[in-house]
Design a protein around this motif. Structure first.
Motif, PDB file in Angstrom:
ATOM      1  N   ILE A  96       0.881  -1.151   0.000  1.00 11.62           N
ATOM      2  CA  ILE A  96       0.000   0.000   0.000  1.00 11.62           C
ATOM      3  C   ILE A  96       0.926   1.210   0.000  1.00 11.62           C
TER       4      ILE A  96
ATOM      5  N   LEU B 119      -6.068   2.087   6.893  1.00  4.82           N
ATOM      6  CA  LEU B 119      -6.827   1.975   5.663  1.00  4.82           C
ATOM      7  C   LEU B 119      -7.558   0.643   5.701  1.00  4.82           C
TER       8      LEU B 119
ATOM      9  N   TYR C 204     -14.296   2.499   1.301  1.00  2.24           N
ATOM     10  CA  TYR C 204     -13.029   2.697   2.001  1.00  2.24           C
ATOM     11  C   TYR C 204     -13.271   3.307   3.376  1.00  2.24           C
TER      12      TYR C 204
ATOM     13  N   LEU D 208      -7.307  -4.364  -0.924  1.00  5.59           N
ATOM     14  CA  LEU D 208      -6.524  -3.134  -1.036  1.00  5.59           C
ATOM     15  C   LEU D 208      -5.112  -3.327  -1.581  1.00  5.59           C
TER      16      LEU D 208
ATOM     17  N   THR E 277      -2.906  -0.741  -3.751  1.00  5.94           N
ATOM     18  CA  THR E 277      -3.565   0.566  -3.776  1.00  5.94           C
ATOM     19  C   THR E 277      -2.575   1.690  -3.503  1.00  5.94           C
TER      20      THR E 277
ATOM     21  N   LEU F  22      -2.664   5.739  -2.479  1.00  6.41           N
ATOM     22  CA  LEU F  22      -3.518   6.782  -1.932  1.00  6.41           C
ATOM     23  C   LEU F  22      -2.915   8.135  -2.273  1.00  6.41           C
TER      24      LEU F  22
ATOM     25  N   LYS G  36      -7.831  10.257  -2.807  1.00 10.08           N
ATOM     26  CA  LYS G  36      -8.257   9.538  -4.011  1.00 10.08           C
ATOM     27  C   LYS G  36      -7.526   8.199  -4.019  1.00 10.08           C
ATOM     28  N   PHE G  37      -8.278   7.141  -4.244  1.00 13.25           N
ATOM     29  CA  PHE G  37      -7.735   5.792  -4.212  1.00 13.25           C
ATOM     30  C   PHE G  37      -7.499   5.295  -5.630  1.00 13.25           C
ATOM     31  N   GLN G  38      -6.288   4.824  -5.890  1.00  9.33           N
ATOM     32  CA  GLN G  38      -5.960   4.152  -7.147  1.00  9.33           C
ATOM     33  C   GLN G  38      -5.805   2.677  -6.796  1.00  9.33           C
ATOM     34  N   ASN G  39      -6.912   1.944  -6.920  1.00 10.32           N
ATOM     35  CA  ASN G  39      -6.944   0.545  -6.484  1.00 10.32           C
ATOM     36  C   ASN G  39      -7.056  -0.367  -7.703  1.00 10.32           C
TER      37      ASN G  39
END
Length: 107
Positions: free
Chosen positions: A3, A28, A40, A72, A75, A77, A89-92
């Motif tokens: 993460i 998280l 989330y 997750l 991911t 963040l 903003k999450f880039q998962n």
């Protein structure tokens, strides 16, 4: 498994930890909710749980419980400002679908 936080997200977290005057990082996680199934959860950590997985990114410790980690993993963040709004903003890479309002997702 990892993460990560962007430099902007890490600066935002560190600023808030300083304002709080306590805390050792950011938790998280995910919870069941919304139209797509998962949402989330973010909160500051004062005491880590024994089962937490701990990641360090740009000087910030990120704590994730084992159940959430499956959703997750990978991911990133970020902290973004769009007009008058700002937030994480999450880039998962695990997300297969998101609801129209952007509050929940499905893997």
């Amino acid at each position: 498994m990892a993460i990560t936080l962007t430099e902007k997200a890490a600066k935002h977290v560190n600023r808030n930890l300083e304002k709080r005057g306590k805390g050792c990082g950011l938790r998280l996680g995910v919870r069941t909710t919304g139209c797509s199934g998962l949402a989330y959860q973010l909160e500051y950590v004062d005491e880590p749980a024994a089962e937490d997985q701990v990641f360090e990114s740009n000087g910030v410790k990120v704590f994730v419980d084992p159940k959430s980690l499956a959703y997750l993993d990978g991911t990133e963040l970020d902290f973004v400002r769009e007009g008058l709004n700002e937030g994480f903003k999450f880039q998962n890479p695990n997300v297969k679908d998101e609801c129209g309002c952007g509050e929940s997702f499905r893997v």
